[in-house]
Design a protein around this motif. Structure first.
Motif, PDB file in Angstrom:
ATOM      1  N   ASP A   1      69.338  10.156 122.453  1.00  0.00           N
ATOM      2  CA  ASP A   1      69.714   8.753 122.253  1.00  0.00           C
ATOM      3  C   ASP A   1      69.475   8.275 120.823  1.00  0.00           C
ATOM      4  OD1 ASP A   1      70.572   8.576 124.810  1.00  0.00           O
ATOM      5  OD2 ASP A   1      68.797   7.528 125.577  1.00  0.00           O
ATOM      6  N   GLU A   2      68.362   8.722 120.215  1.00  0.00           N
ATOM      7  CA  GLU A   2      68.055   8.239 118.867  1.00  0.00           C
ATOM      8  C   GLU A   2      69.144   8.659 117.876  1.00  0.00           C
ATOM      9  OE1 GLU A   2      64.709  11.000 119.274  1.00  0.00           O
ATOM     10  OE2 GLU A   2      64.770  11.178 117.105  1.00  0.00           O
ATOM     11  N   VAL A   3      69.738   9.820 118.134  1.00  0.00           N
ATOM     12  CA  VAL A   3      70.805  10.317 117.272  1.00  0.00           C
ATOM     13  C   VAL A   3      72.107   9.568 117.551  1.00  0.00           C
ATOM     14  CG1 VAL A   3      72.212  12.346 116.784  1.00  0.00           C
ATOM     15  CG2 VAL A   3      69.746  12.574 117.009  1.00  0.00           C
TER      16      VAL A   3
ATOM     17  N   LEU B   1      72.607   6.365 115.740  1.00  0.00           N
ATOM     18  CA  LEU B   1      73.043   6.463 114.343  1.00  0.00           C
ATOM     19  C   LEU B   1      74.557   6.636 114.237  1.00  0.00           C
ATOM     20  CD1 LEU B   1      70.277   8.896 113.004  1.00  0.00           C
ATOM     21  CD2 LEU B   1      70.466   6.444 112.541  1.00  0.00           C
ATOM     22  N   GLY B   2      75.210   6.801 115.381  1.00  0.00           N
ATOM     23  CA  GLY B   2      76.668   6.957 115.363  1.00  0.00           C
ATOM     24  C   GLY B   2      77.123   8.379 115.620  1.00  0.00           C
ATOM     25  N   PHE B   3      76.139   9.283 115.832  1.00  0.00           N
ATOM     26  CA  PHE B   3      76.494  10.682 116.148  1.00  0.00           C
ATOM     27  C   PHE B   3      76.556  10.846 117.665  1.00  0.00           C
ATOM     28  CE2 PHE B   3      74.155  11.119 112.055  1.00  0.00           C
ATOM     29  CZ  PHE B   3      75.233  11.520 111.299  1.00  0.00           C
ATOM     30  N   GLY B   4      76.759  12.104 118.095  1.00  0.00           N
ATOM     31  CA  GLY B   4      76.703  12.397 119.519  1.00  0.00           C
ATOM     32  C   GLY B   4      77.997  12.117 120.251  1.00  0.00           C
ATOM     33  N   ALA B   5      79.120  12.119 119.531  1.00  0.00           N
ATOM     34  CA  ALA B   5      80.412  11.894 120.190  1.00  0.00           C
ATOM     35  C   ALA B   5      80.936  13.173 120.829  1.00  0.00           C
ATOM     36  CB  ALA B   5      81.431  11.369 119.183  1.00  0.00           C
ATOM     37  N   GLY B   6      80.233  14.260 120.605  1.00  0.00           N
ATOM     38  CA  GLY B   6      80.700  15.521 121.167  1.00  0.00           C
ATOM     39  C   GLY B   6      81.908  16.079 120.428  1.00  0.00           C
TER      40      GLY B   6
END
Lengths: 110, 140
Positions: free
Chosen positions: B98-100, B103-108
């Motif tokens: 979640d913390e990442v 920041l706007g990341f983690g869209a896969g």
């Protein structure tokens, strides 16, 4: 339209100036990898992401400018990084859709 | 254009520094006069790799070879490895914390973007050992 035009457009304020570039299209997204993979070069990128990672994406994807929408916060380290890397940042209170429409109209894209 | 070799070390969990290798390589390739579309492909593919190293692997290393007609990049880490590479390659699949994501990341989209922007993409991974990614971008 070039990035210089933002200085004369109502609702837009240049937060980080830079060398003039053509604005060829508008792209709206907040997920960074989505923007990285899909924002066209020379696009005005409308987003609410004002962090240092957004500046890195703008620099590497070679967009014309970040258009920081809805008065979203521009982090100080992001401002510094943008100035270093020549990434233009424009601020507006408009939401991304309205900002995109305003830019597209100004650029004659609609 | 001369053959050039570069080596970068990517720190883990430092998202303010992630992108430094890509930015440095982009500047060098532009200085060498490489066409801007090729530079853009290299920069995007490498940045996604850098972010993956920082988020998932606790950092890693990047080797870059620049040839007149291509750029080859090899990213290696000794992180946890990828149990199911097919799943990891699927657009939209993400294991970012979640913390990442905040920041706007983690869209896969990291690995799919790397594959899309590279002309050749290879990945091998072993759980508990690490991951190696090879990417080649052709210079038209």
């Amino acid at each position: 339209m070039t990035t210089d035009d933002f200085a004369q457009m109502p609702d837009f304020t240049v937060a980080v100036p830079g060398e003039s570039r053509p604005v060829a299209s508008v792209y709206c997204a907040d997920l960074l990898s989505w923007a990285m993979g899909r924002a066209p070069a020379d696009a005005a990128w409308c987003t609410v992401m004002g962090n240092v990672n957004a500046v890195a994406v703008a620099h590497l994807a070679d967009v014309a400018a970040i258009v920081l929408c809805e008065d979203a916060v521009l982090d100080e380290d992001a401002r510094e990084k943008a100035a270093q890397q020549g990434v233009i940042i424009v601020r507006t209170g408009l939401p991304a859709f309205a900002a995109g429409v305003a830019i597209a109209q100004h650029a004659g894209l609609l | 254009m001369p053959n050039i070799h570069m080596h970068y070390v990517v720190p883990g969990d430092d998202f303010t520094r992630a992108g430094e290798a890509s930015a440095d390589l982009k500047a060098r390739l532009k200085k060498l006069g490489m066409p801007s579309d090729a530079v853009r492909k290299v920069a995007i593919a490498l940045y996604e790799g850098e972010i993956n190293l920082a988020i998932h692997a606790g950092g890693g290393e990047i080797e870059v070879q620049v040839f007149p007609d291509k750029v080859e990049m090899t990213l290696t880490d000794t992180g946890p490895g990828i149990p199911d590479i097919d799943l990891a390659m699927r657009a939209g699949w993400s294991t970012a914390p979640d913390e990442v994501r905040s920041l706007g990341f983690g869209a896969g989209m990291g690995l799919p973007n790397m594959k899309n922007y590279a002309d050749d993409f290879e990945i091998e991974s072993e759980v508990g050992v690490g991951t190696r990614v090879f990417m080649r971008v052709n210079v038209a």
